[in-house]
Design an enzyme around this catalytic site. Structure first.
Site, mmCIF file in Angstrom:
data_model
loop_
_atom_site.group_PDB
_atom_site.id
_atom_site.type_symbol
_atom_site.label_atom_id
_atom_site.label_comp_id
_atom_site.label_asym_id
_atom_site.label_seq_id
_atom_site.Cartn_x
_atom_site.Cartn_y
_atom_site.Cartn_z
ATOM 1 N N ARG A 173 1.352 5.068 16.998
ATOM 2 C CA ARG A 173 0.867 6.062 16.024
ATOM 3 C C ARG A 173 1.244 7.496 16.371
ATOM 4 O O ARG A 173 1.659 8.255 15.491
ATOM 5 C CB ARG A 173 -0.642 5.920 15.794
ATOM 6 C CG ARG A 173 -1.112 4.803 14.827
ATOM 7 C CD ARG A 173 -0.107 3.882 14.381
ATOM 8 N NE ARG A 173 -0.516 2.926 13.342
ATOM 9 C CZ ARG A 173 0.180 1.861 13.014
ATOM 10 N NH1 ARG A 173 1.314 1.579 13.651
ATOM 11 N NH2 ARG A 173 -0.205 1.059 12.049
ATOM 12 N N ASP A 197 0.822 -1.222 0.000
ATOM 13 C CA ASP A 197 0.000 0.000 0.000
ATOM 14 C C ASP A 197 0.852 1.266 0.000
ATOM 15 O O ASP A 197 0.630 2.174 -0.802
ATOM 16 C CB ASP A 197 -0.907 0.054 1.242
ATOM 17 C CG ASP A 197 -1.936 -1.062 1.250
ATOM 18 O OD1 ASP A 197 -2.205 -1.631 0.177
ATOM 19 O OD2 ASP A 197 -2.468 -1.355 2.340
ATOM 20 N N SER A 199 -3.727 -8.743 7.853
ATOM 21 C CA SER A 199 -3.120 -7.427 8.019
ATOM 22 C C SER A 199 -2.414 -7.442 9.374
ATOM 23 O O SER A 199 -3.029 -7.722 10.400
ATOM 24 C CB SER A 199 -4.205 -6.356 7.988
ATOM 25 O OG SER A 199 -3.685 -5.156 8.495
ATOM 26 N N ASP A 228 -6.277 3.772 13.089
ATOM 27 C CA ASP A 228 -4.948 4.347 12.888
ATOM 28 C C ASP A 228 -4.979 5.690 12.157
ATOM 29 O O ASP A 228 -4.214 6.594 12.468
ATOM 30 C CB ASP A 228 -4.043 3.349 12.159
ATOM 31 C CG ASP A 228 -3.692 2.159 13.046
ATOM 32 O OD1 ASP A 228 -3.618 2.352 14.275
ATOM 33 O OD2 ASP A 228 -3.506 1.054 12.514
HETATM 34 N N1 ARG Z 1 -7.244 -2.900 16.188
HETATM 35 C C1 ARG Z 1 -5.972 -2.503 16.670
HETATM 36 C C2 ARG Z 1 -5.967 -1.025 16.919
HETATM 37 O O1 ARG Z 1 -6.831 -0.338 16.475
HETATM 38 C C3 ARG Z 1 -4.870 -2.947 15.741
HETATM 39 C C4 ARG Z 1 -4.792 -2.239 14.445
HETATM 40 C C5 ARG Z 1 -3.791 -2.875 13.567
HETATM 41 N N2 ARG Z 1 -3.433 -1.984 12.511
HETATM 42 C C6 ARG Z 1 -3.062 -2.391 11.318
HETATM 43 N N3 ARG Z 1 -2.744 -1.478 10.466
HETATM 44 N N4 ARG Z 1 -3.013 -3.672 10.990
HETATM 45 O O2 ARG Z 1 -5.112 -0.543 17.606
#
Ligand code: ARG
Length: 404
Positions: A95, A15, A175, A124
């Site tokens: 993040r 991506d 992912s 995110d």
């Molecule tokens: N659900 C978790 C969160 O919101 C993990 C997110 C994982 N992110 C990813 N880009 N695969 O913190």
């Protein structure tokens, strides 16, 4: 100044690789990439090379392992930051730090915008964009994946047409995001919350069927809230968490299966592997409980829950979160001592704790000889403690009998 400049958070995946070229085309821009080493175990120099080969003007790599541990993970440990009582927030904690470096490079390069590869459905995007806004409200944010509307196949086509390397074996359909504090896995069969996660999703933790038949005992030492000692040896925070991940994983401990509430309103099924985080969180709580009076133990969880929510919801750089940090730090000053942890067949238990600040008093607690507790004092105590209840009972009795 020449062209538009855009600073992109770059992971090296498909991506964000496609995003380099896409941003160049759409905005007639020079793209600068930023990649952080958060202990995710990926070769960041390879990622840097890849960014340059795709056409990034410059590719920045920052080793932020210590910064991440000391300034993001440690406060979260003190605050017992666990979302919905399950998820220790590894992704969420990273993040705001990514945002910090995006802003830093954007300011240095006089860029008009920063960019990231998040989709429109997740947390995110919120965390990165709110953090960027907090640090520099003048910067624009571009989220290509929210705009381009490419399917997976179209993305691969675009990559092939533009000479962007596509991994030969298209990765498993998961992912994954990971750093030293934990590993987050979603998508594929995991999207059915009824389906047990297949063994292949786990990389850090063994199946408890295949773990050692002897338990492991660990002594973890804390100094003023900071875990510093493991099995009698000093460790940097990073190495200590890494070692706990390793030992915990070897004993099959650290798997989390969670249907969680995302900020954008959807429920999503997430698998986490976070042995080190879960061990440290439990050990810290246990020691804190030993050295703190009852009111702290009873009150702090209200703030912990709020803290976890703030982190999850992207409000790391907010006055409330920062004020809560000051509260947590004050209490951490006295969290000094040693916790004994047992790992066995997928389980972790705290089996011992000691501290110079321990409020546990054998003379007060024992039922044997040496008892120093003043038993007679309880009589008067109970009289006053129960006074409101007794008063109410007397009144109600009179009312019932028609005496009032
Ligand atoms: N659900 C978790 C969160 O919101 C993990 C997110 C994982 N992110 C990813 N880009 N695969 O913190």
């Amino acid at each position: 100044m020449g062209k538009n400049r855009i600073v992109l958070a770059y992971s090296g995946g498909l991506d964000t690789s496609v995003a380099i070229r896409w941003l160049q085309e759409q905005y007639d821009a020079e793209v600068y990439t930023v990649t952080l080493d958060l202990g995710q175990g990926k070769d960041v120099e390879e990622v840097q090379k890849k960014a340059l080969s795709i056409g990034a003007k410059e590719a920045f790599v920052f080793d932020v392992q210590e910064e991440f541990l000391n300034e993001y993970v440690l406060p979260a440990l003190w605050a017992q930051a666990v979302y919905e009582k399950r998820y220790p927030l590894a992704t969420a904690l990273s993040r705001p730090l990514i945002a910090k470096y995006l802003v830093k490079v954007a300011e240095e390069k006089g860029a008009m915008a920063v960019a990231h590869g998040c989709t429109g459905k997740g947390n995110d995007q919120v965390r990165i964009e709110v953090s960027v806004a907090a640090l520099n409200p003048d910067l624009k944010v571009i989220a290509p994946a929210r705009i381009w509307g490419l399917t997976r196949e179209q993305e691969i086509e675009y990559a092939n047409a533009n000479g962007i390397p596509v991994p030969a074996t298209l990765e498993r359909p998961y992912s994954i995001d990971q750093n030293i504090w934990g590993r987050s896995i979603e998508c594929g069969v995991l999207e059915d919350p009824w389906v047990e996660p297949p063994e292949e999703v786990f990389e850090w933790t063994r199946n408890p069927k295949e773990t050692p038949d002897e338990p492991a005992y660990l002594e973890i030492g804390f100094e003023n809230g900071v875990p510093t000692l493991l099995r009698g040896q000093y460790y940097s925070l990073f190495n200590l968490v890494a070692e706990l991940n390793r030992i915990g994983g070897e004993h099959g401990f650290g798997r989390v299966d969670h249907v969680e509430n995302r900020l954008v309103g959807i429920k999503s099924r997430e698998i986490y592997e976070c042995p080190g985080a879960l061990i440290l969180l439990a050990a810290y709580k246990d020691l804190e409980n030993l050295v703190m009076p009852r009111d702290v133990t009873h009150f702090k969880p209200y703030l912990e829950e709020k803290y976890a929510q703030l982190v999850y919801e992207g409000l790391w750089y907010s006055p409330l979160k920062e004020a809560l940090d000051a509260f947590m730090k004050k209490l951490a000053e006295q969290v000094t001592g040693v916790v004994r942890v047992k790992l066995f067949k997928g389980n972790m238990t705290i089996v011992g704790r000691k501290s110079d600040y321990s409020l546990y008093d054998f003379g007060l607690a024992t039922y044997d000889r040496g008892d120093l507790f003043d038993h007679k004092a309880s009589e008067g105590f109970i009289k006053l403690w129960g006074l409101p209840i007794r008063t109410q009972a007397i009144v109600h009795k009179k009312v019932k009998k028609g005496e009032r």
